[in-house]
Design a protein around this motif. Structure first.
Motif, PDB file in Angstrom:
ATOM      1  N   LEU A 345     -38.381  12.221 -36.180  1.00 39.85           N
ATOM      2  CA  LEU A 345     -38.843  10.844 -36.376  1.00 39.85           C
ATOM      3  C   LEU A 345     -40.268  10.736 -35.874  1.00 39.85           C
ATOM      4  CD1 LEU A 345     -38.412   7.777 -36.946  1.00 39.85           C
ATOM      5  CD2 LEU A 345     -37.513   7.601 -34.606  1.00 39.85           C
ATOM      6  N   GLY A 346     -41.085  10.015 -36.631  1.00 41.94           N
ATOM      7  CA  GLY A 346     -42.464   9.750 -36.221  1.00 41.94           C
ATOM      8  C   GLY A 346     -42.903   8.409 -36.779  1.00 41.94           C
ATOM      9  N   GLN A 347     -44.125   8.008 -36.432  1.00 46.38           N
ATOM     10  CA  GLN A 347     -44.658   6.750 -36.952  1.00 46.38           C
ATOM     11  C   GLN A 347     -46.177   6.813 -36.949  1.00 46.38           C
ATOM     12  OE1 GLN A 347     -43.708   3.363 -34.481  1.00 46.38           O
ATOM     13  NE2 GLN A 347     -44.176   4.424 -32.569  1.00 46.38           N
ATOM     14  N   ASP A 348     -46.768   6.041 -37.866  1.00 45.57           N
ATOM     15  CA  ASP A 348     -48.219   5.872 -37.867  1.00 45.57           C
ATOM     16  C   ASP A 348     -48.503   4.374 -37.962  1.00 45.57           C
ATOM     17  OD1 ASP A 348     -47.773   5.177 -40.517  1.00 45.57           O
ATOM     18  OD2 ASP A 348     -48.405   7.125 -41.302  1.00 45.57           O
ATOM     19  N   ASP A 349     -49.720   4.025 -38.320  1.00 40.44           N
ATOM     20  CA  ASP A 349     -50.084   2.610 -38.318  1.00 40.44           C
ATOM     21  C   ASP A 349     -49.348   1.798 -39.376  1.00 40.44           C
ATOM     22  OD1 ASP A 349     -51.813   3.139 -36.268  1.00 40.44           O
ATOM     23  OD2 ASP A 349     -53.560   3.412 -37.582  1.00 40.44           O
ATOM     24  N   HIS A 350     -48.881   2.468 -40.437  1.00 43.04           N
ATOM     25  CA  HIS A 350     -48.321   1.727 -41.555  1.00 43.04           C
ATOM     26  C   HIS A 350     -46.834   1.990 -41.797  1.00 43.04           C
ATOM     27  CE1 HIS A 350     -52.433   0.674 -42.601  1.00 43.04           C
ATOM     28  NE2 HIS A 350     -52.757   1.963 -42.543  1.00 43.04           N
ATOM     29  N   SER A 351     -46.291   3.080 -41.313  1.00 38.76           N
ATOM     30  CA  SER A 351     -44.925   3.421 -41.695  1.00 38.76           C
ATOM     31  C   SER A 351     -44.213   4.238 -40.624  1.00 38.76           C
ATOM     32  CB  SER A 351     -44.932   4.199 -43.017  1.00 38.76           C
ATOM     33  OG  SER A 351     -45.699   5.373 -42.901  1.00 38.76           O
ATOM     34  N   PHE A 352     -42.879   4.206 -40.726  1.00 33.84           N
ATOM     35  CA  PHE A 352     -42.021   5.100 -39.951  1.00 33.84           C
ATOM     36  C   PHE A 352     -41.770   6.346 -40.800  1.00 33.84           C
ATOM     37  CE2 PHE A 352     -40.908   0.772 -38.668  1.00 33.84           C
ATOM     38  CZ  PHE A 352     -41.068   0.852 -37.291  1.00 33.84           C
ATOM     39  N   ILE A 353     -41.759   7.509 -40.171  1.00 31.64           N
ATOM     40  CA  ILE A 353     -41.647   8.767 -40.901  1.00 31.64           C
ATOM     41  C   ILE A 353     -40.402   9.503 -40.434  1.00 31.64           C
ATOM     42  CG2 ILE A 353     -42.800  10.921 -41.498  1.00 31.64           C
ATOM     43  CD1 ILE A 353     -45.449   9.566 -40.643  1.00 31.64           C
ATOM     44  N   LEU A 354     -39.458   9.676 -41.356  1.00 33.17           N
ATOM     45  CA  LEU A 354     -38.231  10.418 -41.081  1.00 33.17           C
ATOM     46  C   LEU A 354     -38.266  11.696 -41.912  1.00 33.17           C
ATOM     47  CD1 LEU A 354     -37.593   7.186 -41.111  1.00 33.17           C
ATOM     48  CD2 LEU A 354     -35.234   7.921 -40.801  1.00 33.17           C
ATOM     49  N   THR A 355     -38.023  12.842 -41.274  1.00 31.17           N
ATOM     50  CA  THR A 355     -38.087  14.111 -42.001  1.00 31.17           C
ATOM     51  C   THR A 355     -36.831  14.934 -41.750  1.00 31.17           C
ATOM     52  OG1 THR A 355     -39.246  15.209 -40.172  1.00 31.17           O
ATOM     53  CG2 THR A 355     -40.605  14.184 -41.876  1.00 31.17           C
ATOM     54  N   VAL A 356     -36.434  15.649 -42.785  1.00 29.28           N
ATOM     55  CA  VAL A 356     -35.358  16.639 -42.696  1.00 29.28           C
ATOM     56  C   VAL A 356     -35.944  17.943 -43.237  1.00 29.28           C
ATOM     57  CG1 VAL A 356     -33.067  17.310 -43.482  1.00 29.28           C
ATOM     58  CG2 VAL A 356     -33.552  14.902 -42.977  1.00 29.28           C
ATOM     59  N   LYS A 357     -36.078  18.921 -42.335  1.00 34.79           N
ATOM     60  CA  LYS A 357     -36.701  20.199 -42.696  1.00 34.79           C
ATOM     61  C   LYS A 357     -35.683  21.315 -42.561  1.00 34.79           C
ATOM     62  CE  LYS A 357     -39.635  22.048 -39.835  1.00 34.79           C
ATOM     63  NZ  LYS A 357     -40.853  22.339 -39.048  1.00 34.79           N
ATOM     64  N   ASP A 358     -35.723  22.277 -43.481  1.00 41.13           N
ATOM     65  CA  ASP A 358     -34.833  23.431 -43.401  1.00 41.13           C
ATOM     66  C   ASP A 358     -35.618  24.687 -43.753  1.00 41.13           C
ATOM     67  OD1 ASP A 358     -34.577  24.179 -46.323  1.00 41.13           O
ATOM     68  OD2 ASP A 358     -33.777  22.156 -46.446  1.00 41.13           O
ATOM     69  N   ASN A 359     -35.033  25.832 -43.464  1.00 42.66           N
ATOM     70  CA  ASN A 359     -35.664  27.119 -43.798  1.00 42.66           C
ATOM     71  C   ASN A 359     -34.860  27.830 -44.885  1.00 42.66           C
ATOM     72  OD1 ASN A 359     -33.427  27.731 -42.304  1.00 42.66           O
ATOM     73  ND2 ASN A 359     -34.409  29.297 -41.019  1.00 42.66           N
ATOM     74  N   GLY A 360     -34.327  27.040 -45.815  1.00 41.40           N
ATOM     75  CA  GLY A 360     -33.549  27.592 -46.916  1.00 41.40           C
ATOM     76  C   GLY A 360     -34.420  28.208 -47.991  1.00 41.40           C
ATOM     77  N   PRO A 361     -33.851  28.367 -49.192  1.00 41.36           N
ATOM     78  CA  PRO A 361     -34.596  29.035 -50.275  1.00 41.36           C
ATOM     79  C   PRO A 361     -35.745  28.201 -50.827  1.00 41.36           C
ATOM     80  CG  PRO A 361     -32.500  28.203 -51.070  1.00 41.36           C
ATOM     81  CD  PRO A 361     -32.484  28.020 -49.583  1.00 41.36           C
ATOM     82  N   GLY A 362     -35.803  26.908 -50.497  1.00 41.82           N
ATOM     83  CA  GLY A 362     -36.886  26.072 -51.007  1.00 41.82           C
ATOM     84  C   GLY A 362     -36.603  25.573 -52.415  1.00 41.82           C
ATOM     85  N   ILE A 363     -37.493  24.740 -52.898  1.00 42.21           N
ATOM     86  CA  ILE A 363     -37.373  24.158 -54.239  1.00 42.21           C
ATOM     87  C   ILE A 363     -38.640  24.476 -55.013  1.00 42.21           C
ATOM     88  CG2 ILE A 363     -37.097  22.011 -55.550  1.00 42.21           C
ATOM     89  CD1 ILE A 363     -35.688  20.825 -53.142  1.00 42.21           C
ATOM     90  N   PRO A 364     -38.541  25.060 -56.199  1.00 43.08           N
ATOM     91  CA  PRO A 364     -39.735  25.355 -57.001  1.00 43.08           C
ATOM     92  C   PRO A 364     -40.506  24.075 -57.317  1.00 43.08           C
ATOM     93  CG  PRO A 364     -37.808  26.483 -57.898  1.00 43.08           C
ATOM     94  CD  PRO A 364     -37.303  25.534 -56.855  1.00 43.08           C
ATOM     95  N   ASP A 365     -41.805  24.237 -57.515  1.00 43.86           N
ATOM     96  CA  ASP A 365     -42.646  23.065 -57.776  1.00 43.86           C
ATOM     97  C   ASP A 365     -42.208  22.310 -59.024  1.00 43.86           C
ATOM     98  OD1 ASP A 365     -44.124  23.612 -55.538  1.00 43.86           O
ATOM     99  OD2 ASP A 365     -45.678  24.734 -56.618  1.00 43.86           O
TER     100      ASP A 365
END
Length: 425
Positions: A345-365
């Motif tokens: 969880l994070g925040q800046d001047d305009h929004s709250f930032i929620l992230t879910v990060k993994d080290n899986g195979p990833g998603i192609p562009d």
């Protein structure tokens, strides 16, 4: 169906706009023609007055002057001195023109009370009148002179004016024709652009129904086969089939609930129960809920919260929890054993930032946007009955209802980062 609708809308649009354009053009043409006729008549009147001024002021009438005036002004002139015609070799009128001179004299006498043959009624001032005939502008006058009276008839043929008006009409007609053709082309592309979202929506709806039918058919088939097997199985074996029926019924319930969520989003009837929410607490509760599940799957789940206090977020806490659950479920489905998932969880001047990060195979562009489509699966070879390809689509709809955004990025070193931004105000 859409091709027929496209043609009908193009024709309808062209007819409506074309009719309006033609009506406006006819109005403009009428005004332009009225102005042209009025200017032409005023010009003739001025030329007629100039000729009378010259005739009244000159003692000798020049044959050359009459020819020059007739050529310059485009007029035909008949002049009589004390009732006697002035004959010039090259000015003798044709029988048709002579007839028009006589008709102009009759109109001048009968309509405007100016008798060109009644020379006794002439005073010291010039008497004149100007009027319109069938194919001419006409001017008649009695001009007093020292040695007598000049009776004058001047005709201006309207062939030039009529030709000018006809050319003007042709110009307007060509302009309207080109404009209508341009409107037809514009309508073709514009209506096509309008229909494309409808056609795309119809296609997506058809695909959605087909995919939903396919997903519902599988548990139904399992339930039906289990019921058939129960009828033939021994009493001690029925518990096994009952458990299968319960699991497949739960699976159908989840699918139906997901489809109802999307239907509410499409109909804009998905209401939020917004209230101040402590996002750090919400993330801790989500972490505690999913940490045992991650442990069972041999995955490492950690959480990162900011050191400084986080201001309350106005949101529907249950829906944001649902979003985080979808993202974590998605990560646990693709990250291999001993993989790592991070919730932060994070925040800046305009929004709250929620992230879910993994080290899986990833998603192609080329699939980063496709994963939000309904019933999309990144790996078609996977046959995970717990996922229908609706989760990420539902997550994005929830975030959009909160006026937020959700995006996908590649994680450093491999994997995927889902970032949810919620507005602070």
């Amino acid at each position: 169906m859409f091709q027929k609708l496209h043609r009908q809308m193009t024709v309808f649009s062209t007819l409506i706009t074309g009719s309006i354009l033609i009506a406006m053009t006819l109005s403009c043409l009428f005004i332009a023609e009225s102005g042209t006729k009025e200017n032409s008549f005023v010009t003739f009147h001025n030329n007629f007055s100039s000729c009378l001024t010259y005739l009244g002021g000159e003692t000798v009438l020049s044959h050359q002057w009459i020819l020059q005036v007739s050529k310059t002004y485009g007029i035909e002139m008949e002049v009589k001195d004390n009732g006697n015609p002035l004959f010039f070799d090259k000015l003798n009128p044709s029988p048709r023109l002579q007839e028009m001179f006589q008709k102009a004299a009759e109109i001048s006498r009968n309509t405007y009370a100016l008798d060109l043959d009644n020379l006794k009624s002439v005073s010291v001032l010039t008497k004149s009148t100007v009027f319109k005939m069938d194919k001419f502008y006409a001017g008649t006058a009695l001009v007093p002179r020292e040695e007598g009276v000049l009776s004058v008839i001047i005709l201006y043929p309207l062939e030039v004016l009529n030709r000018q008006l006809m050319e003007q009409r042709l110009d307007f007609g060509c302009a309207v024709l080109i404009a209508v053709l341009a409107l037809a082309v514009f309508s073709w592309f514009f209506t096509r652009k309008m229909i494309l979202p409808l056609e795309k929506g119809r296609k997506e709806q058809t695909e959605f129904i087909a995919a939903a039918s396919h997903e519902l058919r599988s548990p139904l088939a399992v339930i039906q086969s289990s019921i058939s097997a129960m009828e033939k199985a021994a009493p001690d074996e029925t518990a096994h089939f009952t458990e299968i029926i319960k699991k497949e019924s739960s699976r159908m319930t989840r699918l139906i609930n997901d489809m109802l969520c999307l239907a509410n989003a499409d109909n804009h009837t998905w209401n939020l129960r917004s209230a101040p929410c402590e996002l750090d607490t919400l993330l801790l509760e989500t972490y505690e809920k999913y940490e045992p599940l991650a442990y069972q799957k041999c995955l490492h789940l950690d959480i990162s919260l900011p050191d400084e206090p986080v201001s309350p977020c106005i949101c529907d806490a249950a829906r944001i929890t649902q979003v985080l659950g979808i993202l974590l479920d998605n990560a646990m489905s693709y990250v291999p054993d001993q993989g790592k998932i991070s919730l932060s969880l994070g925040q800046d001047d305009h929004s709250f930032i929620l992230t879910v990060k993994d080290n899986g195979p990833g998603i192609p562009d080329d699939s980063k946007e496709a994963v939000f489509r309904r019933f999309y699966r990144g790996d078609s070879s996977r046959n995970d009955k717990q996922h229908f390809g609706l989760g990420l689509c539902i997550a994005r709809e929830i975030v959009l209802l909160h006026r937020g955004t959700v995006c996908i990025e590649d994680a450093p070193g491999g994997g995927t980062v889902f970032t949810v931004r919620l507005p602070r105000t």
